[in-house]
Motif scaffolding. Structure first.
Motif, mmCIF file in Angstrom:
data_model
loop_
_atom_site.group_PDB
_atom_site.id
_atom_site.type_symbol
_atom_site.label_atom_id
_atom_site.label_comp_id
_atom_site.label_asym_id
_atom_site.label_seq_id
_atom_site.Cartn_x
_atom_site.Cartn_y
_atom_site.Cartn_z
ATOM 1 N N GLY A 177 6.727 43.262 89.382
ATOM 2 C CA GLY A 177 7.607 42.987 90.508
ATOM 3 C C GLY A 177 7.707 44.181 91.437
ATOM 4 N N ALA A 178 7.750 45.390 90.866
ATOM 5 C CA ALA A 178 7.864 46.598 91.681
ATOM 6 C C ALA A 178 6.649 46.763 92.591
ATOM 7 C CB ALA A 178 8.041 47.823 90.787
ATOM 8 N N ARG A 179 5.450 46.410 92.090
ATOM 9 C CA ARG A 179 4.254 46.496 92.937
ATOM 10 C C ARG A 179 4.365 45.562 94.125
ATOM 11 N NH1 ARG A 179 0.590 45.936 88.177
ATOM 12 N NH2 ARG A 179 0.375 43.864 89.029
ATOM 13 N N LEU A 180 5.122 44.499 93.972
ATOM 14 C CA LEU A 180 5.330 43.549 95.061
ATOM 15 C C LEU A 180 6.550 43.923 95.906
ATOM 16 C CD1 LEU A 180 4.727 40.264 93.036
ATOM 17 C CD2 LEU A 180 3.121 41.405 94.579
ATOM 18 N N GLY A 181 7.158 45.062 95.595
ATOM 19 C CA GLY A 181 8.328 45.508 96.334
ATOM 20 C C GLY A 181 9.610 44.811 95.904
ATOM 21 N N ARG A 182 9.604 44.249 94.700
ATOM 22 C CA ARG A 182 10.768 43.518 94.202
ATOM 23 C C ARG A 182 11.211 44.092 92.857
ATOM 24 N NH1 ARG A 182 7.140 38.910 95.519
ATOM 25 N NH2 ARG A 182 7.753 38.219 97.582
ATOM 26 N N ASP A 190 15.891 52.579 92.746
ATOM 27 C CA ASP A 190 14.698 51.770 93.006
ATOM 28 C C ASP A 190 13.450 52.638 92.899
ATOM 29 O OD1 ASP A 190 16.462 49.716 93.496
ATOM 30 O OD2 ASP A 190 16.021 49.566 95.645
ATOM 31 N N ASP A 191 13.514 53.858 93.433
ATOM 32 C CA ASP A 191 12.356 54.762 93.378
ATOM 33 C C ASP A 191 11.963 55.080 91.942
ATOM 34 O OD1 ASP A 191 11.994 54.877 96.111
ATOM 35 O OD2 ASP A 191 13.166 56.720 96.362
ATOM 36 N N ASP A 192 12.953 55.227 91.057
ATOM 37 C CA ASP A 192 12.643 55.473 89.640
ATOM 38 C C ASP A 192 11.765 54.342 89.101
ATOM 39 O OD1 ASP A 192 14.198 57.794 89.611
ATOM 40 O OD2 ASP A 192 15.957 56.776 88.762
ATOM 41 N N ILE A 193 12.134 53.115 89.421
ATOM 42 C CA ILE A 193 11.380 51.967 88.940
ATOM 43 C C ILE A 193 10.025 51.902 89.628
ATOM 44 C CG2 ILE A 193 11.325 49.438 88.839
ATOM 45 C CD1 ILE A 193 14.418 49.609 88.498
ATOM 46 N N LEU A 203 7.731 50.051 81.964
ATOM 47 C CA LEU A 203 7.379 50.399 83.334
ATOM 48 C C LEU A 203 5.919 50.817 83.450
ATOM 49 C CD1 LEU A 203 10.529 52.418 84.462
ATOM 50 C CD2 LEU A 203 9.926 50.052 85.036
ATOM 51 N N THR A 204 5.392 51.472 82.420
ATOM 52 C CA THR A 204 4.003 51.930 82.491
ATOM 53 C C THR A 204 3.122 51.341 81.404
ATOM 54 O OG1 THR A 204 4.354 53.904 81.118
ATOM 55 C CG2 THR A 204 4.742 54.133 83.504
ATOM 56 N N LYS A 205 3.733 50.717 80.392
ATOM 57 C CA LYS A 205 2.962 50.135 79.290
ATOM 58 C C LYS A 205 3.129 48.623 79.293
ATOM 59 C CE LYS A 205 3.467 54.139 76.281
ATOM 60 N NZ LYS A 205 4.035 54.641 75.034
ATOM 61 N N LYS A 206 2.024 47.932 79.130
ATOM 62 C CA LYS A 206 2.053 46.472 79.072
ATOM 63 C C LYS A 206 2.327 46.034 77.635
ATOM 64 C CE LYS A 206 -0.589 42.355 80.109
ATOM 65 N NZ LYS A 206 -1.765 41.790 80.718
ATOM 66 N N ILE A 207 3.201 45.082 77.496
ATOM 67 C CA ILE A 207 3.495 44.500 76.191
ATOM 68 C C ILE A 207 2.605 43.270 76.051
ATOM 69 C CG2 ILE A 207 5.279 43.574 74.683
ATOM 70 C CD1 ILE A 207 5.762 46.491 75.768
ATOM 71 N N SER A 208 1.786 43.257 75.019
ATOM 72 C CA SER A 208 0.868 42.143 74.818
ATOM 73 C C SER A 208 0.923 41.707 73.359
ATOM 74 C CB SER A 208 -0.552 42.568 75.190
ATOM 75 O OG SER A 208 -1.452 41.513 74.971
ATOM 76 N N LEU A 209 0.963 40.401 73.145
ATOM 77 C CA LEU A 209 1.032 39.883 71.785
ATOM 78 C C LEU A 209 -0.344 39.527 71.231
ATOM 79 C CD1 LEU A 209 4.152 37.565 72.131
ATOM 80 C CD2 LEU A 209 4.053 39.923 71.311
ATOM 81 N N GLY A 210 -1.288 39.234 72.075
ATOM 82 C CA GLY A 210 -2.612 38.837 71.616
ATOM 83 C C GLY A 210 -2.660 37.345 71.297
ATOM 84 N N LYS A 211 -3.830 36.775 71.432
ATOM 85 C CA LYS A 211 -3.994 35.333 71.255
ATOM 86 C C LYS A 211 -3.679 34.874 69.837
ATOM 87 C CE LYS A 211 -7.347 34.840 74.942
ATOM 88 N NZ LYS A 211 -8.706 34.511 75.317
#
Length: 120
Positions: free
Chosen positions: A7-12, A27-30, A94-102
């Protein structure tokens, strides 16, 4: 990138603004992906709240129409695992993606089916 930064990359920012301000998070922190002690404390509170809502919801799922129970149970179980993943990453979504895997998602869907049909 983590979920919060999509969302932050989209400005939201899809988080309660008043609670961010109370936690001392700008907001800048995020937007800059700053994982601070303030962020960790904020996320702990958000996760606790989310788990509370999910726990409350467990009690009514089996009262829903049978054709939606499986999806609702599966979603609830997946969200609980995502919350576990955020905690395991020291609240850095914020910097790490949470992924569960298939594989884990498939097993969770099977568990959701079991819960929706009263098997467990």
């Amino acid at each position: 990138m983590g979920g919060a930064t999509v969302g932050a990359r989209l400005g939201r920012i899809f988080l309660p603004k008043d609670e961010l301000l109370l936690a001392g998070i700008s907001d800048d922190d995020i937007f800059n992906g700053k994982v601070t002690d303030n962020w960790r404390a904020f996320m702990k509170g958000q996760i606790k709240r989310a788990r509370g809502f999910l726990d409350e919801g467990k009690h009514v799922i089996n009262e829903l129409e049978v054709d939606v129970r499986w999806a609702i149970w599966t979603g609830l179980l997946l969200y609980m695992q995502l919350l576990d993943g955020i905690e395991a990453n020291d609240y850095d979504n914020l910097t790490k993606k949470i992924s569960l895997g298939k594989g884990k998602m498939l097993l969770t869907a099977l568990l959701g089916y079991g819960k929706s049909s009263g098997l467990f």
